[in-house]
Enzyme design. Structure first.
Site, PDB file in Angstrom:
ATOM      1  CB  CYS A 258      -0.919  -0.003   1.214  1.00 39.89           C
ATOM      2  SG  CYS A 258      -1.817  -1.556   1.461  1.00 39.89           S
ATOM      3  CB  ALA A 259       3.561   1.963  -2.397  1.00 42.77           C
ATOM      4  CB  ALA A 260      -0.056   6.070  -2.867  1.00 42.75           C
TER       5      ALA A 260
ATOM      6  CG  ASP B   3      -8.182  -5.138  -3.258  1.00 41.37           C
ATOM      7  OD1 ASP B   3      -7.455  -4.975  -2.254  1.00 41.37           O
ATOM      8  OD2 ASP B   3      -9.354  -5.530  -3.179  1.00 41.37           O
TER       9      ASP B   3
ATOM     10  CG  ASP C  38       2.123   2.019   6.049  1.00 43.52           C
ATOM     11  OD1 ASP C  38       2.128   1.940   7.284  1.00 43.52           O
ATOM     12  OD2 ASP C  38       1.917   3.085   5.438  1.00 43.52           O
TER      13      ASP C  38
ATOM     14  CB  CYS D  58      -1.292   6.051  11.183  1.00 47.96           C
ATOM     15  SG  CYS D  58      -0.088   6.163   9.880  1.00 47.96           S
TER      16      CYS D  58
END
Length: 672
Positions: A188-190, A246, A272, A325
């Site tokens: 989930c890189a962006a 996805d 992440d 987070c």
């Protein structure tokens, strides 16, 4: 002006007259609000949420007697943190510049009678490459030294050499402990700050143009993928691929291993996941009023599916870092516990407590309860009524038998057989240059490419017409591309190494070098290299089209007999002169009839000039960039009568003349 427009203006004037003194409106008000946000303000939002306090006090996530301090810390503004990005020798030069120039100027500085706090390194980040500061934008504008420091940060951020990245965001890639030979998946890189850290780890040795490893960076949001591309491109790596899937059902890829198709398993996976973000209250002020347990309950299932999909693609002995987070155990410990239970012993929760010395951390929870959005608590799954089963799942609770975790084995489930859905923009294809393509021999001859040059890694983005750009990927990514074209949606990969020159045939080669890929390409080039001095670099970066005679005699001798066309300009640091720039610089240039020019984007020019001790003024002139170095004043000014018709013709004939000219930093200079 029409009647309606006049009415609107009259209403606005009346409103402004009625507004109490001291209130803001429009752009001014937005600016004030923005500044407040930068400093952690937003006075109109009350930093209080009773349900949040009740929930986390009940879960005892904070040690006894520290709750008030914890809440006080949440209400404090978040310190600004920055990370020096890029590869080692360049990063060290920026660090040297920061410490010995900008930070030194702040040491005894006072603003409004208060001593300015000098930025401090994050103690746990290796090699002092990450720093934190409490300087707000308001303070930055109140002193010339601070303004200069601010301009440096802005410009270097635009160049991609400094990243405004939060401290906690830097931790997961460090714990991944990636090495240049690792195959890495960022699920989930962006927007990409963690991805850039991973790319840097691949290129730990700048002398290796093609590391064995690579990063495949994925994001489900098509638009955010392009933000990811923008971030990754700053590092000019041939070892990064951006894909759009996805994460919970990301395809299993195949690679060719000695002529046999095998499943691609990753050495390192960064997971992440999307989360409720209640650990970001110091930055995302809206969380205070919007917080509810419902967000965590709704995200838990997706988080577990993504983590499971990651674990399924991890090589034996590999490492996956799962991060959020969020403070909520439903999104953290519950997901990990459930994943370990599913794996039946094949996964182990690694002890990384000693890997980042200086980092303050707390052990994870072993017991917790689940609370609904209306405040109802459940200690275990058996207590949950059937009416709540769609909202609450058994995986949200702690395992009853913790010892069971020691004897688990990985459940190797096949991926769901879904037909891939393509959405977003339709991308151009990735087409590798065939071995017998006639465009390559002239390039090989013109640049005297080494026999070891991996020509099979060259690709274009078109199947029809003239090939305008040539890109390169690493051997391993080529393998991935060739074997998975139907399985995955690739947004971007590779770096640009050559661009077609509009009249290139006149210069024996139709393709000129591209600055973006020069550090990858340079080790294979054996001709058309001009070794330049530091003074030559200053001239080349501050003048639009300097005559060859303006270069040092050594550079002039090398350049004068070269045929027209693309050249490499190489600066090698002199270790006997430690006060001069100590990182190598490789620039793309164009050798004209009597002059020479560089094809370097503006931000990159400013970066190199700054590393050489030339300060860039905030006020940029239309005809060029103002510099405050006397030597630049002598060498950088381009007299009007020196721009001959021949040089103008060269600008027109040479590739991308218009766009490159606008990117240049040449022209006006001023003495200090």
């Amino acid at each position: 002006m029409g009647r309606r427009a006049r009415c609107r203006r009259l209403q606005q004037q009346q409103q402004q007259q009625r507004r109490p003194e001291g209130t803001e409106d429009g752009a001014e008000g937005a600016g004030k609000r923005h500044d407040a946000g930068w400093e952690g303000g937003y006075p109109e939002i009350v930093k209080e949420n009773k349900l949040f306090e009740h929930y986390y006090q009940e879960l005892k996530i904070v040690p006894e007697g520290e709750w008030d301090q914890f809440m006080e810390a949440l209400r404090e503004p978040l310190p600004a943190t920055l990370r020096i990005t890029g590869y080692k020798s360049h990063a060290k030069e920026i660090l040297h510049c920061l410490k010995n120039k900008y930070f030194k100027e702040l040491e005894d500085l006072e603003v409004d009678g208060q001593k300015v706090e000098v930025p401090q390194p994050l103690s746990w980040y290796p090699e002092e490459l990450a720093w934190h500061t409490n300087l707000s934008r308001k303070i930055l504008r109140k002193s010339p030294q601070l303004e200069k420091f601010h301009q440096f940060l802005v410009s270097e951020t635009e160049s991609g050499n400094i990243s405004r990245q939060e401290a906690v965001s830097m931790i997961p890639p460090l714990l991944l402990n990636a090495h240049p030979h690792h195959k890495i998946l960022d699920m989930c890189a962006a927007p990409g700050s963690k991805t850039t850290q991973l790319i840097e780890m691949l290129h730990a040795d700048m002398n290796v143009p093609f590391p064995e490893g690579f990063v495949i960076a994925n994001d489900v949001d098509n638009k955010r993928c392009y933000l990811l591309v923008h971030q990754a491109k700053r590092l000019s790596s041939p070892c990064i691929m951006v894909v759009n899937h996805d994460a919970s059902s990301i395809p299993r890829l195949m690679i060719d291993v000695n002529g046999k198709k095998e499943v691609l398993f990753y050495d390192r996976i960064l997971c992440d996941v999307p989360c409720s973000g209640d650990g970001t209250m110091r930055k995302n002020i809206d969380v205070w009023k919007k917080w509810t347990t419902l967000n965590s309950l709704q995200l838990h299932g997706l988080q577990l599916r993504i983590a499971t999909r990651g674990a399924e693609q991890l090589v034996e002995g590999g490492r996956m870092v799962y991060s959020t987070c969020s403070l909520n155990p439903i999104e953290d410990e519950a997901v990990i516990a459930s994943l370990l239970e599913k794996s039946e012993g094949a996964l182990e929760l690694a002890d990384v407590s000693s890997e980042l010395p200086g980092l303050k951390w707390m052990p994870g929870l072993t017991q917790w309860k689940v609370m609904t959005k209306d405040g109802q608590w459940f200690a275990e799954w058996d207590e949950v009524p059937h009416s709540r089963h769609t909202q609450i799942r058994p995986t949200m609770f702690p395992p009853k038998d913790p010892e069971k975790l020691q004897a688990m084995h990985l459940e190797r489930c096949p991926p769901p057989s879904k037909k891939m859905k393509l959405f977003g923009f339709k991308e151009d294809p990735f087409v590798f240059i065939p071995e017998d393509d006639p465009l390559f021999p002239p390039i090989q001859k013109f640049y005297a490419l080494d026999p070891s040059f991996p020509r099979m890694n060259l690709l274009t983005r078109t199947t029809e017409g003239k090939k305008r750009q040539l890109y390169m990927v690493s051997k391993e990514l080529r393998n991935v591309l060739l074997n998975n074209s139907e399985r995955m949606k690739v947004i971007n990969t590779g770096i640009k190494v050559w661009c077609r020159n509009s009249s290139g045939e006149e210069f024996d080669c139709a393709f000129r070098l591209a600055q973006e890929g020069i550090y990858t390409l340079y080790p294979f080039i054996n001709s058309r290299i001009i070794t330049v001095s530091l003074e030559d670099v200053k001239i080349l970066l501050t003048q639009e089209n300097p005559f060859l005679r303006k270069l040092s005699s050594e550079a002039y001798i090398q350049a004068k007999d070269l045929a027209k066309g693309s050249v490499v300009l190489k600066y090698e640091p002199d270790p006997t002169k430690p006060d001069t720039l100590q990182c190598p610089i490789v620039l793309c240039g164009w050798r004209g009839k009597a002059s020479i020019r560089t094809f370097v984007p503006k931000n990159e020019r400013l970066h190199y000039l700054r590393m050489m001790g030339l300060e860039v003024l905030a006020e940029k002139r239309k005809e060029g960039t103002a510099l405050t170095d006397e030597s630049a004043a002598n060498s950088g000014h381009l007299e009007d009568d020196e721009v001959s018709a021949d040089q103008r013709a060269e600008q027109t004939a040479s590739p991308d003349a218009t766009s490159t000219g606008s990117d240049s930093a040449g022209g006006a200079t001023v003495p200090r």
